[in-house]
Enzyme design. Structure first.
Site, short mmCIF file in Angstrom:
data_model
loop_
_atom_site.label_atom_id
_atom_site.label_comp_id
_atom_site.label_asym_id
_atom_site.label_seq_id
_atom_site.Cartn_x
_atom_site.Cartn_y
_atom_site.Cartn_z
N SER A 145 0.82 -1.22 0.00
CA SER A 145 0.00 0.00 0.00
C SER A 145 0.85 1.27 0.00
O SER A 145 0.34 2.35 -0.28
CB SER A 145 -0.94 0.00 1.20
OG SER A 145 -0.21 -0.10 2.39
N CYS A 146 2.16 1.15 0.28
CA CYS A 146 2.99 2.38 0.31
C CYS A 146 3.29 2.90 -1.09
O CYS A 146 3.92 3.94 -1.23
CB CYS A 146 4.26 2.16 1.10
SG CYS A 146 5.39 1.06 0.29
N LYS A 171 8.47 -0.91 -6.02
CA LYS A 171 7.21 -1.65 -6.19
C LYS A 171 6.36 -1.07 -7.32
O LYS A 171 5.68 -1.80 -8.04
CB LYS A 171 6.43 -1.68 -4.87
CG LYS A 171 7.06 -2.62 -3.84
CD LYS A 171 6.99 -4.05 -4.35
CE LYS A 171 7.59 -5.04 -3.39
NZ LYS A 171 7.59 -6.41 -3.94
#
Ligand code: GDP
Length: 317
Positions: A111-112, A143
């Site tokens: 989620s970051c 990511k």
């Protein structure tokens, strides 16, 4: 049409980690043949090794759960490790998977990846709409590149590869080292040690006001197997529990589970990180998966694992 995993050879990259371990257990229950390969077999940062291993192994599917991970402190102190290693791991695996004609790949992010000030709950399309939270931007950039690379293989080569973005995770097999762990295992350990020593005080980093959503790793694994079977699409899919608590509330639940009332001291010299990080998992729910367990139940399960781990090894290994 749903993808059938029964009897398929699925490589879980990162099987020794908390997420990879949970995914391997869940895939085995699904009737898949789980392939595991530790660092001594293939170093994922080394392109030549990954290509050679993949060409020899030729899995049917891959869950890419291998990553250099860590909490807020480790991310700030080791930016090269978090950016370089994660870029290499994902680029090596995806290109080798393409060359070996791997049918399905599920790339895992976090989620970051979303902007620090994204609208909450955070929908998938918030990606790349604003600046990142600086305390974990190294990991986040890697990511984001992984999601884009997965999409690029789909676009250029028609690969049926997908990505999922889990919220903050916890559960059996987590990292309890206080310098590199995330908040939930850190506080479990701190409360446990305060109980054993009778310290009376537990130090919580930051103000205690940031909000975080937590998902048990076995629930994540269940959702990932669901996505592997049911989802084929370009967009990454959020995987959350929908349950969010403040860090103070989390400390209070952990105190109750551990069975020790301590005074909470908030250490303002430590960063809060992003103020809120709740994902919108509406797309996953609409597809038919909504089975996250209550947070307290998950913490009870995790504390039992912590105690078993401590009996086996002590907490410092
Ligand atoms: P984040 O979700 O990427 O920010 O990662 P963390 O799980 O490391 O931290 C979440 C929040 O918990 C931050 O606001 C931290 O400051 C706070 N926190 C409180 N106590 C601790 C602790 O002992 N360890 C860690 N890692 N975070 C803590």
């Amino acid at each position: 049409m749903a993808y059938d995993l029964t009897g398929n050879r699925v490589w879980v990259a990162g099987h020794r980690g908390m997420v990879g371990g949970a995914v391997a257990r869940r895939l085995a229950a699904e009737g898949a043949q789980v392939i595991e390969a530790g660092r001594e077999v293939v170093d994922l940062v080394d392109q030549a090794q990954v290509k050679a291993w993949m060409a020899a192994t030729r899995p049917d599917a891959i869950v890419l759960a291998a990553a250099k991970v860590g909490g807020i402190k480790a991310n700030s102190e080791f930016p090269v490790d978090f950016l370089y290693q994660n870029l290499m791991i994902e680029a090596n695996i995806l290109q080798a998977a393409h060359e070996a004609d791997v049918e399905r790949v599920l790339f895992l992010g976090s989620s970051c990846i979303y902007p620090k000030l994204a609208t909450q709950p955070i929908p998938e399309d918030a990606l790349l709409t604003g600046p990142l939270e600086p305390t974990n931007e190294w990991y986040a950039i890697a990511k984001i590149a992984g999601i884009k690379l997965t999409q690029a293989y789909r676009t250029q080569y028609g690969r049926d590869w997908i990505s999922a973005m889990p919220t903050n995770l916890y559960g059996p097999g987590d990292n309890y080292d206080l310098n590199s762990s995330h908040v939930l295992p850190a506080l479990l350990r701190k409360f446990h040690e305060a109980k054993v020593s009778g310290a009376g005080e537990v130090v919580v980093w930051g103000s205690g006001t940031p909000l975080r959503e937590f998902l048990h790793c076995d629930d994540l694994a269940d959702a990932l197997v669901f996505l592997l079977k049911e989802y084929s699409g370009y967009d990454h899919i959020n995987v959350g529990s929908g349950v969010e608590v403040t860090i103070r509330e989390l400390a209070e639940i952990i105190a109750e589970v551990v069975g020790y009332e301590a005074t909470l001291t908030f250490d303002a010299t430590k960063p809060d990180g992003t103020p809120r990080k709740l994902m919108d998992s509406g797309r996953l729910h609409a597809m038919g998966w909504n089975r996250a367990r209550p947070l307290r139940d998950g913490i009870v399960d995790t504390y039992a694992d912590f105690l078993a781990h401590e009996r086996r090894h002590g907490t410092d290994d």
